[in-house]
Design a protein around this motif. Structure first.
Motif, PDB file in Angstrom:
ATOM      1  N   ALA A  25       0.803  -1.220   0.000  1.00  0.00           N
ATOM      2  CA  ALA A  25       0.000   0.000   0.000  1.00  0.00           C
ATOM      3  C   ALA A  25       0.835   1.269   0.000  1.00  0.00           C
ATOM      4  O   ALA A  25       0.317   2.349  -0.147  1.00  0.00           O
ATOM      5  CB  ALA A  25      -0.920   0.015   1.222  1.00  0.00           C
ATOM      6  N   GLY A  26       2.135   1.132   0.138  1.00  0.00           N
ATOM      7  CA  GLY A  26       2.992   2.301   0.130  1.00  0.00           C
ATOM      8  C   GLY A  26       3.266   2.753  -1.285  1.00  0.00           C
ATOM      9  O   GLY A  26       2.412   2.692  -2.158  1.00  0.00           O
ATOM     10  N   MET A  50      -9.390  -0.708   5.465  1.00  0.00           N
ATOM     11  CA  MET A  50      -9.696   0.603   4.905  1.00  0.00           C
ATOM     12  C   MET A  50     -11.196   0.755   4.674  1.00  0.00           C
ATOM     13  O   MET A  50     -11.784   1.795   4.950  1.00  0.00           O
ATOM     14  CB  MET A  50      -8.944   0.804   3.576  1.00  0.00           C
ATOM     15  N   GLY A  80      -7.465   6.005  -5.886  1.00  0.00           N
ATOM     16  CA  GLY A  80      -7.040   5.292  -4.670  1.00  0.00           C
ATOM     17  C   GLY A  80      -8.282   4.883  -3.895  1.00  0.00           C
ATOM     18  O   GLY A  80      -8.313   4.938  -2.670  1.00  0.00           O
ATOM     19  N   GLY A  81      -9.286   4.431  -4.630  1.00  0.00           N
ATOM     20  CA  GLY A  81     -10.616   4.190  -4.042  1.00  0.00           C
ATOM     21  C   GLY A  81     -10.736   2.918  -3.230  1.00  0.00           C
ATOM     22  O   GLY A  81     -11.826   2.606  -2.742  1.00  0.00           O
ATOM     23  N   GLY A  82      -9.664   2.154  -3.057  1.00  0.00           N
ATOM     24  CA  GLY A  82      -9.701   0.947  -2.220  1.00  0.00           C
ATOM     25  C   GLY A  82     -10.770  -0.028  -2.696  1.00  0.00           C
ATOM     26  O   GLY A  82     -10.908  -0.288  -3.894  1.00  0.00           O
ATOM     27  N   ASP A 105      -7.637   2.135  -8.640  1.00  0.00           N
ATOM     28  CA  ASP A 105      -6.700   1.660  -7.602  1.00  0.00           C
ATOM     29  C   ASP A 105      -5.790   0.643  -8.272  1.00  0.00           C
ATOM     30  O   ASP A 105      -5.919   0.354  -9.480  1.00  0.00           O
ATOM     31  CB  ASP A 105      -7.460   1.038  -6.412  1.00  0.00           C
ATOM     32  N   LEU A 106      -4.840   0.087  -7.514  1.00  0.00           N
ATOM     33  CA  LEU A 106      -3.991  -0.981  -8.047  1.00  0.00           C
ATOM     34  C   LEU A 106      -4.897  -2.089  -8.600  1.00  0.00           C
ATOM     35  O   LEU A 106      -5.988  -2.316  -8.060  1.00  0.00           O
ATOM     36  CB  LEU A 106      -3.101  -1.537  -6.937  1.00  0.00           C
ATOM     37  N   VAL A 155      -6.651  -4.450  -6.218  1.00  0.00           N
ATOM     38  CA  VAL A 155      -7.631  -3.801  -5.340  1.00  0.00           C
ATOM     39  C   VAL A 155      -8.878  -3.425  -6.144  1.00  0.00           C
ATOM     40  O   VAL A 155     -10.017  -3.601  -5.683  1.00  0.00           O
ATOM     41  CB  VAL A 155      -7.014  -2.544  -4.668  1.00  0.00           C
ATOM     42  N   GLY A 188      -4.695   0.352 -12.088  1.00  0.00           N
ATOM     43  CA  GLY A 188      -3.490   0.992 -12.613  1.00  0.00           C
ATOM     44  C   GLY A 188      -2.665   1.560 -11.480  1.00  0.00           C
ATOM     45  O   GLY A 188      -2.923   1.269 -10.318  1.00  0.00           O
ATOM     46  N   ASP A 189      -1.683   2.383 -11.834  1.00  0.00           N
ATOM     47  CA  ASP A 189      -0.787   2.968 -10.843  1.00  0.00           C
ATOM     48  C   ASP A 189      -0.927   4.484 -10.899  1.00  0.00           C
ATOM     49  O   ASP A 189      -0.654   5.091 -11.930  1.00  0.00           O
ATOM     50  CB  ASP A 189       0.654   2.543 -11.169  1.00  0.00           C
ATOM     51  N   ARG A 246      -7.928   9.923   1.813  1.00  0.00           N
ATOM     52  CA  ARG A 246      -6.907   9.259   2.646  1.00  0.00           C
ATOM     53  C   ARG A 246      -5.765   8.695   1.798  1.00  0.00           C
ATOM     54  O   ARG A 246      -5.336   7.558   1.989  1.00  0.00           O
ATOM     55  CB  ARG A 246      -7.547   8.141   3.489  1.00  0.00           C
ATOM     56  N   ILE A 247      -5.308   9.485   0.841  1.00  0.00           N
ATOM     57  CA  ILE A 247      -4.244   9.030  -0.059  1.00  0.00           C
ATOM     58  C   ILE A 247      -2.974   9.861   0.105  1.00  0.00           C
ATOM     59  O   ILE A 247      -1.890   9.312   0.306  1.00  0.00           O
ATOM     60  CB  ILE A 247      -4.706   9.124  -1.532  1.00  0.00           C
ATOM     61  N   ASP A 264      -0.266   9.321   2.737  1.00  0.00           N
ATOM     62  CA  ASP A 264       0.506   8.073   2.672  1.00  0.00           C
ATOM     63  C   ASP A 264       1.837   8.252   1.944  1.00  0.00           C
ATOM     64  O   ASP A 264       2.657   7.340   1.924  1.00  0.00           O
ATOM     65  CB  ASP A 264      -0.264   7.013   1.869  1.00  0.00           C
ATOM     66  N   HIS A 265       2.000   9.384   1.258  1.00  0.00           N
ATOM     67  CA  HIS A 265       3.129   9.506   0.327  1.00  0.00           C
ATOM     68  C   HIS A 265       4.070  10.651   0.705  1.00  0.00           C
ATOM     69  O   HIS A 265       3.629  11.701   1.179  1.00  0.00           O
ATOM     70  CB  HIS A 265       2.599   9.693  -1.098  1.00  0.00           C
TER      71      HIS A 265
HETATM   72  C1  LIG Z   1      -5.022   4.476   2.786  1.00  0.00           C
HETATM   73  S1  LIG Z   1      -5.789   3.548   1.518  1.00  0.00           S
HETATM   74  C2  LIG Z   1      -7.220   4.545   1.206  1.00  0.00           C
HETATM   75  C3  LIG Z   1      -8.323   3.831   0.488  1.00  0.00           C
HETATM   76  C4  LIG Z   1      -9.612   4.628   0.375  1.00  0.00           C
HETATM   77  N1  LIG Z   1      -9.458   5.840  -0.384  1.00  0.00           N
HETATM   78  C5  LIG Z   1     -10.154   4.900   1.748  1.00  0.00           C
HETATM   79  O1  LIG Z   1     -10.167   6.043   2.201  1.00  0.00           O
HETATM   80  O2  LIG Z   1     -10.594   3.937   2.386  1.00  0.00           O
HETATM   81  C6  LIG Z   1      -4.712   3.854   0.154  1.00  0.00           C
HETATM   82  C7  LIG Z   1      -5.160   3.247  -1.151  1.00  0.00           C
HETATM   83  O3  LIG Z   1      -4.248   3.661  -2.175  1.00  0.00           O
HETATM   84  C8  LIG Z   1      -3.981   2.562  -3.006  1.00  0.00           C
HETATM   85  N2  LIG Z   1      -2.667   2.737  -3.646  1.00  0.00           N
HETATM   86  C9  LIG Z   1      -1.445   2.814  -3.050  1.00  0.00           C
HETATM   87  N3  LIG Z   1      -0.478   3.008  -3.963  1.00  0.00           N
HETATM   88  C10 LIG Z   1      -1.094   3.053  -5.168  1.00  0.00           C
HETATM   89  C11 LIG Z   1      -0.633   3.281  -6.497  1.00  0.00           C
HETATM   90  N4  LIG Z   1       0.661   3.489  -6.742  1.00  0.00           N
HETATM   91  N5  LIG Z   1      -1.547   3.284  -7.502  1.00  0.00           N
HETATM   92  C12 LIG Z   1      -2.878   3.091  -7.253  1.00  0.00           C
HETATM   93  N6  LIG Z   1      -3.381   2.903  -5.999  1.00  0.00           N
HETATM   94  C13 LIG Z   1      -2.498   2.887  -4.972  1.00  0.00           C
HETATM   95  C14 LIG Z   1      -4.004   1.375  -2.066  1.00  0.00           C
HETATM   96  O4  LIG Z   1      -4.203   0.167  -2.768  1.00  0.00           O
HETATM   97  C15 LIG Z   1      -5.153   1.734  -1.131  1.00  0.00           C
HETATM   98  O5  LIG Z   1      -6.384   1.231  -1.610  1.00  0.00           O
END
Ligand SMILES: C[S@@+](CC[C@H](N)C(=O)[O-])C[C@H]1O[C@@H](n2cnc3c(N)ncnc32)[C@H](O)[C@@H]1O
Length: 368
Positions: free
Chosen positions: A161-162, A179, A206-208, A229-230, A233, A255-256, A273-274, A277-278
């Motif tokens: 998830a990072g 999540m 990043g919709g989980g 999302d990935l 996911v 995708g990424d 919540r994205i 994380d970065h």
């Molecule tokens: C902290 S969770 C938040 C999920 C959702 N938005 C929520 O609030 O419940 C971060 C999300 O970002 C996605 N993610 C992380 N790195 C990613 C990337 N490089 N490309 C696409 N999604 C990514 C993860 O798979 C995860 O679902």
């Protein structure tokens, strides 16, 4: 206050507060006794916070919340349910009572207290407590975590998830479920605070597992919806949309989001919540990707816990500061910093929007 004056004031104040003579005087004088007791109690909470958290953790892990959900339960039955000796169960319950999780009743029975009842309606917190086991393992030696520069047991477990942008189906399941369970804490705050009905097509980046998109679909009928999302996911989100009978309404894209590109054709993109994380460089890359995917006049809505939140400062740099360090990347940012980043990425008119509960959710809205 000017810096020099402020420093002088702080130095004098701290000298007085640190003096055992002043502390004895403040505790005895009728004028200051109440304040002194309050301050002493707050300081003790700071000292004992971990023990309180572990009381909550034991209470939940023993299954007491669910066992008491329907009403008062005799002590014997609780001990049985938790597979604990009766005396140990009573000790746990007495500790939980001081935290308002339970209350004793006549006849050796126990009922949920105010905080316990509030937990019943908030499964996201229960999930959070369960995975704190990993976070607290990392925090057993906080200086070692700082020296290492982050990325502890928590980060190892959720490494996909990072910033890695990877993850297979088995790896993503646990994290995505956590999540999704904690998403209602945030989704309603965001939906209550911004008029999504003004948009035609909304993409949740990043919709989980799609929890936010599903909540948006339930509450705002007009716009077409999609999530990104990935791939592993997004596949979970797609299955969820199907079982909720929403597959026609919400599209799932894999995708990424760092390497991009993102799907085009949406006049609003949400980022829930994205960003926190970065680290700064990938966060800026993500904002630039979103800017490129939006049409002129398109809107970016960012919702996440932010540093310096009014009335909830500890949640920012104390809780999420450590949490994200253990995860291995990111940090909580104040709204002003997110606004500045959005502008650097090319957005104009970025502003912060207030929510009913800044503890869980701060918001920034930016226009392309
Ligand atoms: C902290 S969770 C938040 C999920 C959702 N938005 C929520 O609030 O419940 C971060 C999300 O970002 C996605 N993610 C992380 N790195 C990613 C990337 N490089 N490309 C696409 N999604 C990514 C993860 O798979 C995860 O679902």
């Amino acid at each position: 206050m000017k810096d020099g004056w402020r420093e002088g004031f702080i130095a004098r104040r701290n000298r007085v507060l640190a003096s055992p003579r002043f502390q004895r005087f403040a505790a005895r004088s009728w004028l200051t006794r109440r304040v002194a007791r309050g301050k002493a109690s707050a300081l003790f909470d700071l000292v004992a916070g971990f023990v309180y958290s572990q009381t909550l953790s034991a209470f939940l892990e023993a299954g007491m919340l669910d066992r008491m959900a329907a009403g008062p339960v005799p002590l014997d039955a609780l001990a049985d349910h938790a597979s604990l000796p009766v005396e140990a169960t009573a000790r746990l319950l007495r500790a939980a009572a001081t935290l308002d999780l339970v209350e004793p009743l006549a006849g050796d029975r126990w009922v949920l207290g105010g905080a316990g009842a509030a937990l019943l309606g908030n499964r996201g917190i229960v999930e959070m407590v369960a995975h704190h086991r990993l976070l607290y393992a990392d925090l057993a030696d906080p200086l070692a975590l700082l020296r290492k520069g982050g990325g502890g047991t928590l980060g190892g477990y959720w490494h996909y998830a990072g910033a890695s942008g990877e993850g297979d189906a088995a790896e993503v399941a646990g994290y995505s479920a956590l999540m999704a369970a904690s998403q209602p804490l945030v989704a309603d705050q965001v939906i209550d605070s911004y008029r999504f009905a003004a948009h035609r097509r909304i993409l949740d980046v990043g919709g989980g597992e799609g929890a936010f998109a599903l909540q948006l679909a339930r509450r705002v009928p007009e716009p077409a919806l999609a999530m990104f999302d990935l791939p592993a996911v997004a596949a979970r989100a797609e299955a969820r949309f199907e079982s909720a009978g929403m597959a026609d309404r919400i599209a799932a894209h894999g995708g990424d989001f760092i390497t991009g590109p993102l799907p085009q054709g949406h006049d609003c993109i949400t980022l829930i919540r994205i960003l926190h994380d970065h680290d700064d460089a990938p966060a800026l890359r993500l904002l630039r990707n979103i800017h490129a995917a939006l049409p002129p006049g398109g809107t970016l809505v960012i919702g996440e816990p932010m540093a310096d939140a009014p009335g909830a400062k500890r949640m920012g740099d104390a809780y999420f500061g450590w949490y994200l360090l253990a995860m291995g990347s990111g940090r909580p940012r104040p709204a002003a910093e997110i606004i500045a980043m959005a502008k650097t990425a090319g957005f104009s008119g970025a502003r912060s929007v207030s929510t009913a509960l800044p503890l869980t959710t701060g918001m920034v809205v930016a226009r392309r």
